[in-house]
Design an enzyme around this catalytic site. Structure first.
Site, mmCIF file in Angstrom:
data_model
loop_
_atom_site.group_PDB
_atom_site.id
_atom_site.type_symbol
_atom_site.label_atom_id
_atom_site.label_comp_id
_atom_site.label_asym_id
_atom_site.label_seq_id
_atom_site.Cartn_x
_atom_site.Cartn_y
_atom_site.Cartn_z
ATOM 1 N N TYR A 34 -8.751 4.908 1.103
ATOM 2 C CA TYR A 34 -7.488 5.398 0.521
ATOM 3 C C TYR A 34 -7.208 6.862 0.853
ATOM 4 C CZ TYR A 34 -6.868 1.187 -2.405
ATOM 5 O OH TYR A 34 -6.668 -0.094 -2.861
ATOM 6 N N GLU A 77 -10.286 -1.020 11.323
ATOM 7 C CA GLU A 77 -10.859 -2.024 10.424
ATOM 8 C C GLU A 77 -10.614 -3.436 10.945
ATOM 9 O OE1 GLU A 77 -8.862 -2.062 6.629
ATOM 10 O OE2 GLU A 77 -6.874 -2.157 7.536
ATOM 11 N N GLY A 130 0.830 -1.201 0.000
ATOM 12 C CA GLY A 130 0.000 0.000 0.000
ATOM 13 C C GLY A 130 0.863 1.249 0.000
ATOM 14 N N MET A 178 -7.771 2.586 8.953
ATOM 15 C CA MET A 178 -7.040 1.403 8.523
ATOM 16 C C MET A 178 -6.192 0.886 9.673
ATOM 17 S SD MET A 178 -5.850 2.331 4.639
ATOM 18 C CE MET A 178 -6.896 1.903 3.235
ATOM 19 N N GLY A 179 -5.674 -0.315 9.507
ATOM 20 C CA GLY A 179 -4.855 -0.940 10.544
ATOM 21 C C GLY A 179 -5.358 -2.353 10.748
ATOM 22 N N ARG A 180 -4.729 -3.276 10.041
ATOM 23 C CA ARG A 180 -5.252 -4.641 10.019
ATOM 24 C C ARG A 180 -5.109 -5.317 11.375
ATOM 25 N NH1 ARG A 180 -3.405 -5.286 5.561
ATOM 26 N NH2 ARG A 180 -5.066 -5.466 4.037
ATOM 27 N N ASP A 197 0.593 1.731 8.554
ATOM 28 C CA ASP A 197 0.160 0.909 9.693
ATOM 29 C C ASP A 197 1.088 1.029 10.896
ATOM 30 O OD1 ASP A 197 -1.953 0.084 8.166
ATOM 31 O OD2 ASP A 197 -1.004 -1.796 7.526
#
Lengths: 412, 412
Positions: free
Chosen positions: A300, A249, A18, A192-194, A146
């Site tokens: 995005y 997320e 990304g 975001m941030g898995r 991240d």
């Protein structure tokens, strides 16, 4: 017999995973530093894919103005990719093709700009080059919004996403505060941030004092409990009139299920594709608590918002690019230039080399002491860590048309 | 007998409907201009609701620094509301209560800062004041990111939302362009705009030349045809490698159904509550075309993003605030200061009074000549109109902490 004229060889730069608001600033620094050392820089089209396909761009074609414009252009100017090479055994043919491209162009320095997957790839390429006795220096260059890379104190790209998140959440909170009496009472903002809650935590910087928005932050590091969450939101609405929720997320239930698994599917890194936590939570709030709710999904936007980049982050991104070239020329193989924090206040930092083996495939989640006791906020320790990373505004130049002067490379 | 000491009376300012990045700049200009004329300004808490409940704030409590800070603070500092008064006959008791509050505080000037619903309310209040023989000057002050007010060339609040949209779409497009080869091929960005596609059109400014993103714009003015939409997206992906779609929340099928009616519900203005067009379209693209897709829903972000305000829009917002006070003191009852465009290039504009009766409840959709023949883009005429509105950057001041210095009023 012919004697091969000694050459310092060329440098190959590739972008991976990304993109961020400042990865091109790293690219710009790499090119400028290499030019200063009279080293030719080739850039791979679409990351490692361009190396596999021998699709390389000679950056000599970029003017000094282009290289300067890269400094303030978001996205990945040379194209990035999501393509994880497996073990040397499994993907040997691919690794061999990489090496062939290196040999063909006399590439002696490989700079791979990405996260922990890319660090792993750079490490494997280095191993294979050794096996084939091809002299090649492999350097990993850090990049990810991240902020989950090991060893480095922070990751270039994160500070700008963090600043964008904190500012956007504060702005939306002022909006909700104005509407709450007769309209929206709960606002849910997805970040975001898995697996790591760094960006969610950054949203906490929007709060000046206790009780300020965001009043509820949901971290991937804390198991999501719907009843507790709804009770907390309702309590905040009752006491404060409105509630701003920031949700990562990647939040999961105690049983480990992603709350947003509605999103479904998996990307080519094998990660579960997420997204959709905000509408899900908003739906629960509306259905159970009956509060009017709005939600935002920046997606995005949060990693491309160069218009609101952090000056600190930009400085980090440029520094790792410069250092990567210097390490390469010094032959510091299989290393990564990492950000070392010397002091919180006043914020002082330096860049130093770290072994790729310590970074490859590792993942840094937030320390427990960064999350408040109730699990819904950040601590003073988190603020001390995060604060310097969003400091300073580094605006791109704008044209008379009111739009930023971003560089868009056109490949034939 | 006592004689009532003659008084110029006080001015009441109230904010209504969805807030914007610059409505507080209008409030700031109103207060400054009134202070210059030695007129006391009261501000209603949460719009008309504060007048009904006699919940007014004396702005004399605001320091000069506070009033200056209002100029760069998003949201609605005094609180806004979604509360539409019905006809004088139906809601007579409420209108009478408004008048009582006016009398109680000797309010002789009423400035209502909102859209066409607010213009209608101001008009009705003025009629009732006349009926009760209470001397009151009612002025509507324009505000809406939807840009759908009649008579005025543009609406304060729109230019900043338009700039934010155009810049964000260009940034996301660079992101998608970098990822398209191995990941996301289609990106869907949802914009506000219930019945008018002005913000969707503004996204078109992100494109520099034909074929640039956004390649597909869906307007409420054009009936949504799924087959045609999917065919267009697929064709763009095939020729360009990726496709950026901008969709208005208000798009409808030929039969008039809102595509996003999933959202459901209605707000207190009786408007259908929308949202969710982006995930819906993204789902269709993924299911039918099998392209990997990402989508963004900025929601309140697009109307609160003071960090990226348009200098032109800010100038408009301040000017209508100043003029509103001047019109009030001149006794120009039942009018609204509107933006009059003198010339496109170089952009020249003035403010002049227009009768509220021409604005109340009217709605200005985009002229057909602003939408390209295929219905998916904007024309040169649209660019000529939109371009000046996003021109210039008006950044808020930032603190050492990397966050904008926004004013947050605390009411007891």
């Amino acid at each position: 017999m012919t004697t091969r004229k000694p050459s310092p060889g060329k440098l190959l730069y590739a972008q991976s995973g990304g993109v961020t608001a400042v990865i091109n600033a790293t690219a710009s620094a790499v090119i400028s530093e290499a030019r200063a050392h009279r080293i030719e820089v080739l850039a791979a089209r679409n990351g490692i894919l361009g190396v596999l396909n021998d699709d390389l761009l000679d950056t000599a074609s970029l003017s000094t103005a282009d290289v300067r414009a890269l400094m303030h252009t978001p996205g990945g100017a040379f194209g990035s990719c999501r393509l994880k090479l497996k073990s040397l055994a499994e993907d040997r043919d691919k690794y061999v093709r990489l090496l062939e491209t290196f040999k063909k162009h006399d590439i002696r320095y490989f700079l791979y700009n990405g996260g922990n997957d890319s660090a792993d790839t750079a490490l494997k390429v280095s191993a294979l080059a050794e096996e084939f006795d091809y002299s090649l220096v492999c350097i990993g260059v850090p990049k990810t919004i991240d902020n989950d890379l090991a060893v480095t104190d922070s990751c270039p790209g994160f500070g700008s996403a963090a600043k964008y998140t904190a500012v956007s959440v504060r702005e939306c909170a002022l909006d909700v505060a104005a509407m709450a009496e007769t309209s929206t009472r709960v606002f849910v903002y997805e970040v975001m941030g898995r697996h790591a809650g760094w960006l969610a935590a950054a949203a906490g910087l929007a709060a000046r004092r206790d009780g300020d928005a965001p009043q509820v932050i949901l971290f991937p590091e804390v198991a999501y409990d719907e009843d507790a969450f709804l009770a907390k939101v309702d309590a905040v609405v009752k006491s404060n009139g409105y509630c701003v929720v920031v949700a990562s997320e990647g939040i999961r239930t105690a049983s480990g299920d992603f709350v947003a698994d509605a999103g479904g599917g998996t990307d080519s890194f094998g990660h579960t594709q997420l997204g959709g936590v905000a509408p899900y939570l908003a739906g629960r709030v509306q259905a159970v608590l009956k509060h009017k709710v709005h939600w935002a999904m920046p997606d995005y936007m949060q990693r491309s918002a160069r218009h609101l980049a952090s000056e600190t982050d930009l400085a980090h991104a440029r520094a790792v690019g410069r250092k990567a070239v210097q390490y390469a020329l010094k032959g510091l193989n299989a290393t990564m230039p990492v950000i070392h924090r010397v002091r919180d206040t006043p914020y002082r930092w330096t860049v130093r080399p770290a072994p790729l083996s310590d970074i490859a495939n590792a993942e840094k989640t937030m320390p427990a002491e960064f999350i408040s006791a109730d699990g819904y906020g950040i601590t003073e320790a988190a603020r001390r860590y995060l604060q310097p990373l969003i400091r300073g505004e580094a605006y791109p130049p704008y044209g008379r048309n009111g739009l930023p002067k971003y560089l868009q490379l056109h490949f034939d």
